[in-house]
Scaffold this motif. Structure first.
Motif, PDB file in Angstrom:
ATOM      1  N   ILE A   1      14.286  -1.453   2.990  1.00  0.00           N
ATOM      2  CA  ILE A   1      13.132  -1.032   3.798  1.00  0.00           C
ATOM      3  C   ILE A   1      12.102  -2.153   3.893  1.00  0.00           C
ATOM      4  N   LEU A   2      12.266  -3.195   3.074  1.00  0.00           N
ATOM      5  CA  LEU A   2      11.369  -4.346   3.166  1.00  0.00           C
ATOM      6  C   LEU A   2      11.423  -4.969   4.555  1.00  0.00           C
ATOM      7  N   ASN A   3      12.561  -4.813   5.235  1.00  0.00           N
ATOM      8  CA  ASN A   3      12.702  -5.360   6.584  1.00  0.00           C
ATOM      9  C   ASN A   3      11.730  -4.712   7.563  1.00  0.00           C
ATOM     10  N   ASP A   4      11.211  -3.526   7.199  1.00  0.00           N
ATOM     11  CA  ASP A   4      10.273  -2.828   8.095  1.00  0.00           C
ATOM     12  C   ASP A   4       8.839  -3.326   7.915  1.00  0.00           C
ATOM     13  N   PHE A   5       8.596  -4.142   6.891  1.00  0.00           N
ATOM     14  CA  PHE A   5       7.227  -4.553   6.570  1.00  0.00           C
ATOM     15  C   PHE A   5       6.935  -5.973   7.053  1.00  0.00           C
ATOM     16  N   ARG A   6       5.706  -6.177   7.473  1.00  0.00           N
ATOM     17  CA  ARG A   6       5.234  -7.552   7.726  1.00  0.00           C
ATOM     18  C   ARG A   6       5.022  -8.218   6.371  1.00  0.00           C
ATOM     19  N   LEU A   7       5.389  -9.478   6.260  1.00  0.00           N
ATOM     20  CA  LEU A   7       5.196 -10.209   5.017  1.00  0.00           C
ATOM     21  C   LEU A   7       3.839 -10.912   5.039  1.00  0.00           C
ATOM     22  N   LEU A   8       3.132 -10.824   3.919  1.00  0.00           N
ATOM     23  CA  LEU A   8       1.823 -11.467   3.780  1.00  0.00           C
ATOM     24  C   LEU A   8       1.983 -12.701   2.894  1.00  0.00           C
ATOM     25  N   HIS A   9       1.477 -13.836   3.383  1.00  0.00           N
ATOM     26  CA  HIS A   9       1.587 -15.100   2.663  1.00  0.00           C
ATOM     27  C   HIS A   9       0.198 -15.634   2.345  1.00  0.00           C
ATOM     28  N   SER A  10       0.068 -16.363   1.246  1.00  0.00           N
ATOM     29  CA  SER A  10      -1.151 -17.134   1.017  1.00  0.00           C
ATOM     30  C   SER A  10      -0.830 -18.588   1.341  1.00  0.00           C
ATOM     31  N   ALA A  11      -1.818 -19.294   1.893  1.00  0.00           N
ATOM     32  CA  ALA A  11      -1.584 -20.656   2.372  1.00  0.00           C
ATOM     33  C   ALA A  11      -1.097 -21.588   1.269  1.00  0.00           C
TER      34      ALA A  11
ATOM     35  N   ILE B   1      -3.740  -4.191   0.456  1.00  0.00           N
ATOM     36  CA  ILE B   1      -4.431  -2.925   0.192  1.00  0.00           C
ATOM     37  C   ILE B   1      -4.743  -2.207   1.505  1.00  0.00           C
ATOM     38  N   ALA B   2      -5.091  -2.989   2.528  1.00  0.00           N
ATOM     39  CA  ALA B   2      -5.416  -2.412   3.837  1.00  0.00           C
ATOM     40  C   ALA B   2      -4.183  -1.947   4.593  1.00  0.00           C
ATOM     41  N   GLY B   3      -2.982  -2.153   4.011  1.00  0.00           N
ATOM     42  CA  GLY B   3      -1.760  -1.685   4.646  1.00  0.00           C
ATOM     43  C   GLY B   3      -1.229  -2.614   5.720  1.00  0.00           C
ATOM     44  N   MET B   4      -1.622  -3.891   5.658  1.00  0.00           N
ATOM     45  CA  MET B   4      -1.214  -4.831   6.699  1.00  0.00           C
ATOM     46  C   MET B   4       0.158  -5.428   6.443  1.00  0.00           C
ATOM     47  N   GLY B   5       0.730  -5.183   5.280  1.00  0.00           N
ATOM     48  CA  GLY B   5       2.047  -5.713   4.985  1.00  0.00           C
ATOM     49  C   GLY B   5       2.312  -5.734   3.496  1.00  0.00           C
ATOM     50  N   ALA B   6       3.388  -6.426   3.110  1.00  0.00           N
ATOM     51  CA  ALA B   6       3.809  -6.499   1.711  1.00  0.00           C
ATOM     52  C   ALA B   6       3.484  -7.876   1.146  1.00  0.00           C
ATOM     53  N   ILE B   7       3.123  -7.910  -0.118  1.00  0.00           N
ATOM     54  CA  ILE B   7       2.910  -9.183  -0.801  1.00  0.00           C
ATOM     55  C   ILE B   7       3.898  -9.304  -1.948  1.00  0.00           C
ATOM     56  N   VAL B   8       4.116 -10.540  -2.379  1.00  0.00           N
ATOM     57  CA  VAL B   8       4.885 -10.790  -3.587  1.00  0.00           C
ATOM     58  C   VAL B   8       3.935 -11.537  -4.521  1.00  0.00           C
ATOM     59  N   ILE B   9       3.710 -10.975  -5.711  1.00  0.00           N
ATOM     60  CA  ILE B   9       2.601 -11.408  -6.559  1.00  0.00           C
ATOM     61  C   ILE B   9       2.923 -11.122  -8.021  1.00  0.00           C
ATOM     62  N   ASP B  10       2.260 -11.825  -8.916  1.00  0.00           N
ATOM     63  CA  ASP B  10       2.364 -11.516 -10.346  1.00  0.00           C
ATOM     64  C   ASP B  10       1.624 -10.200 -10.603  1.00  0.00           C
TER      65      ASP B  10
ATOM     66  N   ALA C   1       0.858  -1.188   0.000  1.00  0.00           N
ATOM     67  CA  ALA C   1       0.000   0.000   0.000  1.00  0.00           C
ATOM     68  C   ALA C   1       0.892   1.236   0.000  1.00  0.00           C
ATOM     69  N   PRO C   2       0.535   2.286  -0.737  1.00  0.00           N
ATOM     70  CA  PRO C   2       1.420   3.468  -0.829  1.00  0.00           C
ATOM     71  C   PRO C   2       1.716   4.095   0.530  1.00  0.00           C
ATOM     72  N   GLY C   3       0.784   3.967   1.475  1.00  0.00           N
ATOM     73  CA  GLY C   3       1.015   4.557   2.792  1.00  0.00           C
ATOM     74  C   GLY C   3       2.199   3.959   3.520  1.00  0.00           C
ATOM     75  N   LEU C   4       2.532   2.705   3.211  1.00  0.00           N
ATOM     76  CA  LEU C   4       3.656   2.061   3.885  1.00  0.00           C
ATOM     77  C   LEU C   4       4.997   2.650   3.455  1.00  0.00           C
ATOM     78  N   LEU C   5       5.011   3.354   2.335  1.00  0.00           N
ATOM     79  CA  LEU C   5       6.261   3.931   1.834  1.00  0.00           C
ATOM     80  C   LEU C   5       6.478   5.357   2.314  1.00  0.00           C
ATOM     81  N   ASN C   6       5.500   5.916   3.022  1.00  0.00           N
ATOM     82  CA  ASN C   6       5.647   7.298   3.511  1.00  0.00           C
ATOM     83  C   ASN C   6       6.875   7.430   4.397  1.00  0.00           C
ATOM     84  N   GLY C   7       7.721   8.395   4.059  1.00  0.00           N
ATOM     85  CA  GLY C   7       8.928   8.646   4.851  1.00  0.00           C
ATOM     86  C   GLY C   7      10.051   7.675   4.578  1.00  0.00           C
ATOM     87  N   LYS C   8       9.890   6.786   3.613  1.00  0.00           N
ATOM     88  CA  LYS C   8      10.924   5.802   3.297  1.00  0.00           C
ATOM     89  C   LYS C   8      11.407   6.013   1.855  1.00  0.00           C
TER      90      LYS C   8
END
Length: 287
Positions: free
Chosen positions: A179-189, A226-235, A165-172
């Protein structure tokens, strides 16, 4: 000759066993249904239903009539439905859920515009469909394309890229992958290894790629991002609408190409019908 409407009402009562439900299926009130039953009894000279204050139930004669009628009205309804759909052609497609919800369905109106007479029946499943035994015209499979006994056409080779989400990049500094180390990682099962694969091929170290939040599907993981809960890796193709709308951004970090891809697959033993050929060609020109 007995009234066909009354006979239809009787067949519905015999099938469902409840006057209220039979009346609803026929589109009349329970009292109107009761009136139709009396009319039919008068026409046939027989008592077909019991009236004991607990609703309507079939007498022995009623049961005999129901048995003789069998599924006559069901067959009439099927014939009428088939007549209504004359000139329309069904296309039965099986695909995986993420491809269906994140890419295919948003674009299907385009296909319906150019093939308005094709009626689509779309199913999402993770299991391997047997095209020679099951009633599907084609499937979209994820893999390397080396399935025996089928005709496969590659739609696209899969890749992985980071989205937040763009808000996660504010100030970075978005140019700094650390800076990826600052984000929670989101996984799909179903894709728990995607972050490991991305990190290894991108040559970057996030630390513990098994930590973070696990979502049941990639669709849910996208919503969490989208809700800003973390970063995803996706196509990228699966989040193109969110990227265009500004709900997600993809920093200019490495994009990792995978060995797997999405394939259009059909059985070569079945006739290549116009709808199947049209769907295949549309897919190949749309991706």
């Amino acid at each position: 000759m007995a009234s066909l409407r009354a006979l239809h009402a009787f067949s519905l009562l015999a099938r469902h066993g409840r006057a209220a439900l039979a009346a609803e299926k026929l589109g009349v009130s329970p009292s109107a249904l009761s009136h139709l039953m009396r009319k039919l009894e008068s026409e046939l000279g027989a008592t077909l239903v019991n009236r004991d204050g607990r609703g309507l139930s079939l007498t022995e004669e009623g049961q005999r009539l129901a048995l003789s009628m069998g599924d006559a009205f069901d067959r009439i309804e099927e014939a009428v439905d088939s007549f209504k759909r004359r000139g329309r052609t069904e296309l039965r497609i099986s695909t995986v859920s993420t491809f269906a919800t994140r890419w295919l369905i948003p674009r299907l109106p385009q296909f319906q515009t150019i093939q308005p007479d094709v009626e689509l029946l779309l199913s999402a499943s993770t299991r391997m469909i047997d095209l020679d035994r099951e009633n599907y015209d084609c499937v979209i499979r994820l893999g390397t394309g080396n399935w025996p006994g089928v005709e496969s056409r590659l739609l696209w080779q899969e890749h992985l890229a980071v989205a937040v989400a763009p808000g996660l990049l504010n100030g970075k500094d978005p140019e700094d992958p650390s800076i990826l180390n600052d984000f929670r990682l989101l996984h799909s099962a179903s894709r728990r290894n995607d972050w490991n694969v991305w990190q290894e091929k991108a040559g970057l170290d996030h630390g513990d790629t098994t930590s973070g939040m696990v979502l049941q599907s990639r669709d849910l993981a996208i919503q969490a991002a989208i809700a800003g809960m973390g970063a995803i890796v996706i196509d990228r193709r699966f989040v193109s609408q969110e990227l265009d709308a500004g709900h997600l951004v993809m920093p200019d970090w490495p994009r990792v190409e995978l060995d797997t891809g999405y394939w259009f697959v059909r059985s070569p033993t079945r006739t290549l019908t116009r709808p199947v050929a049209a769907f295949r060609d549309w897919l190949l020109t749309t991706v």
